[in-house]
Design an enzyme around this catalytic site. Structure first.
Site, PDB file in Angstrom:
ATOM      1  N   SER A 153       0.819  -1.213   0.000  1.00 55.64           N
ATOM      2  CA  SER A 153       0.000   0.000   0.000  1.00 55.64           C
ATOM      3  C   SER A 153       0.846   1.254   0.000  1.00 55.64           C
ATOM      4  O   SER A 153       1.951   1.274   0.549  1.00 55.64           O
ATOM      5  CB  SER A 153      -0.906   0.033   1.242  1.00 55.64           C
ATOM      6  OG  SER A 153      -1.636   1.252   1.258  1.00 55.64           O
ATOM      7  N   LYS A 191      -4.474  -6.674   3.443  1.00 56.84           N
ATOM      8  CA  LYS A 191      -4.518  -5.532   2.510  1.00 56.84           C
ATOM      9  C   LYS A 191      -5.960  -5.230   2.102  1.00 56.84           C
ATOM     10  O   LYS A 191      -6.338  -4.058   1.916  1.00 56.84           O
ATOM     11  CB  LYS A 191      -3.657  -5.835   1.278  1.00 56.84           C
ATOM     12  CG  LYS A 191      -3.734  -4.765   0.177  1.00 56.84           C
ATOM     13  CD  LYS A 191      -3.170  -3.458   0.654  1.00 56.84           C
ATOM     14  CE  LYS A 191      -3.107  -2.300  -0.294  1.00 56.84           C
ATOM     15  NZ  LYS A 191      -3.865  -2.133  -1.458  1.00 56.84           N
ATOM     16  N   HIS A 218      -7.460  -3.348   4.859  1.00 53.39           N
ATOM     17  CA  HIS A 218      -6.896  -1.997   4.743  1.00 53.39           C
ATOM     18  C   HIS A 218      -7.703  -1.185   3.733  1.00 53.39           C
ATOM     19  O   HIS A 218      -8.070  -0.031   3.980  1.00 53.39           O
ATOM     20  CB  HIS A 218      -5.425  -2.087   4.317  1.00 53.39           C
ATOM     21  CG  HIS A 218      -4.833  -0.785   3.847  1.00 53.39           C
ATOM     22  ND1 HIS A 218      -5.117  -0.238   2.600  1.00 53.39           N
ATOM     23  CD2 HIS A 218      -4.015   0.087   4.458  1.00 53.39           C
ATOM     24  CE1 HIS A 218      -4.490   0.912   2.474  1.00 53.39           C
ATOM     25  NE2 HIS A 218      -3.800   1.136   3.588  1.00 53.39           N
ATOM     26  N   ASN A 219      -7.981  -1.783   2.584  1.00 51.58           N
ATOM     27  CA  ASN A 219      -8.694  -1.034   1.547  1.00 51.58           C
ATOM     28  C   ASN A 219     -10.140  -0.760   1.931  1.00 51.58           C
ATOM     29  O   ASN A 219     -10.684   0.289   1.585  1.00 51.58           O
ATOM     30  CB  ASN A 219      -8.616  -1.775   0.213  1.00 51.58           C
ATOM     31  CG  ASN A 219      -7.289  -1.519  -0.473  1.00 51.58           C
ATOM     32  OD1 ASN A 219      -6.277  -1.337   0.191  1.00 51.58           O
ATOM     33  ND2 ASN A 219      -7.290  -1.501  -1.781  1.00 51.58           N
ATOM     34  N   GLU A 227      -9.832   2.077   4.048  1.00 54.49           N
ATOM     35  CA  GLU A 227      -9.509   3.215   3.163  1.00 54.49           C
ATOM     36  C   GLU A 227     -10.793   3.798   2.558  1.00 54.49           C
ATOM     37  O   GLU A 227     -11.004   5.022   2.574  1.00 54.49           O
ATOM     38  CB  GLU A 227      -8.565   2.706   2.064  1.00 54.49           C
ATOM     39  CG  GLU A 227      -8.252   3.683   0.947  1.00 54.49           C
ATOM     40  CD  GLU A 227      -7.403   3.022  -0.156  1.00 54.49           C
ATOM     41  OE1 GLU A 227      -6.328   2.476   0.177  1.00 54.49           O
ATOM     42  OE2 GLU A 227      -7.810   3.037  -1.335  1.00 54.49           O
TER      43      GLU A 227
HETATM   44  C1  6PG Z   1      -3.192   1.436  -1.616  1.00 51.05           C
HETATM   45  C2  6PG Z   1      -4.507   1.543  -2.358  1.00 51.05           C
HETATM   46  C3  6PG Z   1      -4.447   0.960  -3.719  1.00 51.05           C
HETATM   47  C4  6PG Z   1      -5.795   0.950  -4.422  1.00 51.05           C
HETATM   48  C5  6PG Z   1      -6.222   2.276  -4.909  1.00 51.05           C
HETATM   49  C6  6PG Z   1      -7.486   2.261  -5.778  1.00 51.05           C
HETATM   50  O1  6PG Z   1      -3.228   0.952  -0.501  1.00 51.05           O
HETATM   51  O2  6PG Z   1      -2.163   1.867  -2.148  1.00 51.05           O
HETATM   52  O3  6PG Z   1      -5.470   0.835  -1.617  1.00 51.05           O
HETATM   53  O4  6PG Z   1      -3.983  -0.358  -3.593  1.00 51.05           O
HETATM   54  O5  6PG Z   1      -5.701   0.117  -5.508  1.00 51.05           O
HETATM   55  O6  6PG Z   1      -6.403   3.113  -3.821  1.00 51.05           O
HETATM   56  O7  6PG Z   1      -8.530   1.581  -5.178  1.00 51.05           O
HETATM   57  P1  6PG Z   1     -10.019   1.747  -5.741  1.00 51.05           P
HETATM   58  O8  6PG Z   1      -9.944   1.870  -7.233  1.00 51.05           O
HETATM   59  O9  6PG Z   1     -10.765   0.505  -5.346  1.00 51.05           O
HETATM   60  O10 6PG Z   1     -10.552   2.989  -5.108  1.00 51.05           O
END
Ligand code: 6PG
Length: 467
Positions: free
Chosen positions: A130, A184, A187-188, A191
């Site tokens: 990430s 991860k 994490h997302n 996010e």
């Molecule tokens: C990271 C992000 C990354 C992710 C983008 C786009 O941790 O660097 O999570 O891996 O791919 O942020 O995600 P979306 O297209 O689903 O918003």
């Protein structure tokens, strides 16, 4: 400079792959690279400046493997999905059993589990990375999954390239098989929720308080000096301050309100349902992206029902700050309890404090609050964060503001799906005598599903069961 034959290789010189390869070279590790388009591979070396000496370009997979010293470690930075399976198959004839392939894309952890169980003729790790391009180039957060000994073998490289929090590398082994990609994924999901909650308070600032993008930028910048300090608040200040090069207007004011997604947040929500783990803030954030995409329907809805009346009475910036603080704590509490549930369900010894530590720097959700969370989880990994004293105090302080903001938004027609989902979850979690007794009675009425009793007595059906 004499070139040592590299033991590290990288496949896929897109934005992220190129940045990661330069990071590895910069940390002193010679690296062999291959890209499907040969001209890209050579252009990468040519553009690597003083790091070029450490980079060995290869024109084919066979060349890549031949250019490396065994045992090799090859990082895949190719699009998640079938491209990974294709690459594993293409590498198979070239690699030895001791060679290690590391999938560093945003793989679905079920795919990583499947690949790990498939009996590949070489070693295999699944690794969540990430931090976007900047992180990949100068220090990402790294979440590894697979055999511990394989992680240990590549750990010196990963520790060197990872972001550091007070000298501690934000790179760790999370557990076997797909554990790294699972972490991860969570994490997302977080996010998505962090971004959504920021977007929600931005919306109240814009529509409820009629603040200019400039004033909103100042507010986020101010918040970034306090308890909300985080990468996402920092960049929100920057994007709110940015001007549109075409019109000179605030950039935010010209961007279409329709969010994209590659799907990792959705995977978190789907997996939470399989695990019976409640993560309503993250689910609301995923749903909010889907709602945002229905632009025509939203426009039709506003034409029929009218816009939310403005300005919104009873809203203050101080309350928005505290509401966001509470929402963030509630969201992370959900993410960590989901992770704990996954650890039990999958038989993985997922270490919540280690996960919080890895997220403290380099990744998109990095924030000062994660350090406090790492400490709270270290004290008691099994305790929900909302019960950790350092967070109970903060929740109690911020809760009245969260209630005021959610109530004002509900009264005046502003959508706060994630913040209100957090509040509803919290209120359910602090209610000892809930309402599921009604659900159980209904289930028994129409399906004789039975219920447990508060008094423990041995009668598990209502009178309708006799009819
Ligand atoms: C990271 C992000 C990354 C992710 C983008 C786009 O941790 O660097 O999570 O891996 O791919 O942020 O995600 P979306 O297209 O689903 O918003």
């Amino acid at each position: 400079m004499a070139v040592t034959k590299p033991q590290t290789g990288l496949i896929g010189l897109g934005t992220m792959g190129a940045a990661l390869a330069l990071n590895i070279a910069e940390k002193g590790f010679p690296i062999a690279v291959w890209n499907r388009t040969t001209s890209v591979t050579h252009a990468f070396k040519a553009g690597a400046g003083e790091l070029a000496d450490r980079i060995t370009p290869a024109d084919s997979l066979a060349d890549l493997v031949a250019a490396m010293a065994p045992p090799r470690a090859i990082i895949l930075m190719v699009p998640a999905g079938p491209a990974v399976d294709d690459m594993l198959a293409a590498l198979t004839p070239h690699l030895s059993p001791d060679d290690l392939v590391i999938d560093a894309g945003n793989a679905n952890f079920h795919d990583t589990n499947r690949r790990a169980a498939a009996g590949l003729p070489f070693r295999f790790l699944g690794m969540g990375v990430s931090g976007g391009e900047e992180g990949a180039r100068h220090g990402p957060a790294i979440m590894g999954g697979g055999a511990r000994e394989d992680w240990d073998r590549i750990a010196p490289v990963l520790h060197a390239i990872a972001a550091k929090h007070k000298d501690q590398p934000c790179a760790d082994w999370m557990g076997p098989a797909g554990a790294g990609h699972f972490v991860k994924t969570v994490h997302n999901g977080i996010e998505y929720a962090d971004m959504q909650m920021i977007a929600e308070v931005y919306g109240i600032m814009r529509d409820g308080l009629h603040l200019s993008a400039h004033r909103i930028a100042e507010t986020f910048a101010d918040w970034n000096r306090g308890v909300l300090q985080s990468y996402l608040i920092e960049i929100s200040a920057e994007v709110a301050a940015a001007k549109d090069p075409l019109t000179g207007a605030a950039l935010l004011d010209v961007i279409l309100d329709k969010a994209g997604q590659k799907g990792t947040g959705r995977w978190t929500a789907i997996e939470a349902q399989h695990l019976s783990a409640p993560i309503p803030v993250i689910e609301a954030a995923v749903a909010a992206r889907n709602i945002s995409a229905r632009l025509d329907e939203r426009r039709a809805g506003e034409a029929v029902y009218g816009p939310a009346p403005e300005p919104t009475p009873g809203v203050t910036l101080a309350d928005l700050q505290d509401a966001l603080t509470a929402g963030k704590i509630l969201c992370y509490a959900q993410g960590f309890t989901m992770t704990a549930a996954a650890g039990v369900a999958f038989g993985w010894d997922l270490q919540l404090p280690a996960i919080a530590r890895v997220w403290r720097a380099g990744c998109i959700i990095r924030s000062s609050m994660l350090d406090a969370m790492a400490q709270a989880l270290t004290e008691d990994p099994a305790r929900n964060l909302i019960l950790a004293p350092r967070f109970t105090a903060e929740i109690k302080r911020c809760l009245p503001a969260l209630r005021r903001i959610v109530a004002a938004a509900a009264l005046h027609g502003h959508a706060l799906p994630a913040l209100s989902a957090g509040l509803a979850w919290f209120d359910a979690m602090r209610t000892a005598r809930g309402t599921a007794n009604m659900i159980q009675a209904q289930r028994d009425f129409f399906g004789l599903h039975g219920f447990d009793r508060l008094d423990g007595k041995d009668l598990h059906h209502g009178p309708w069961a006799q009819a």
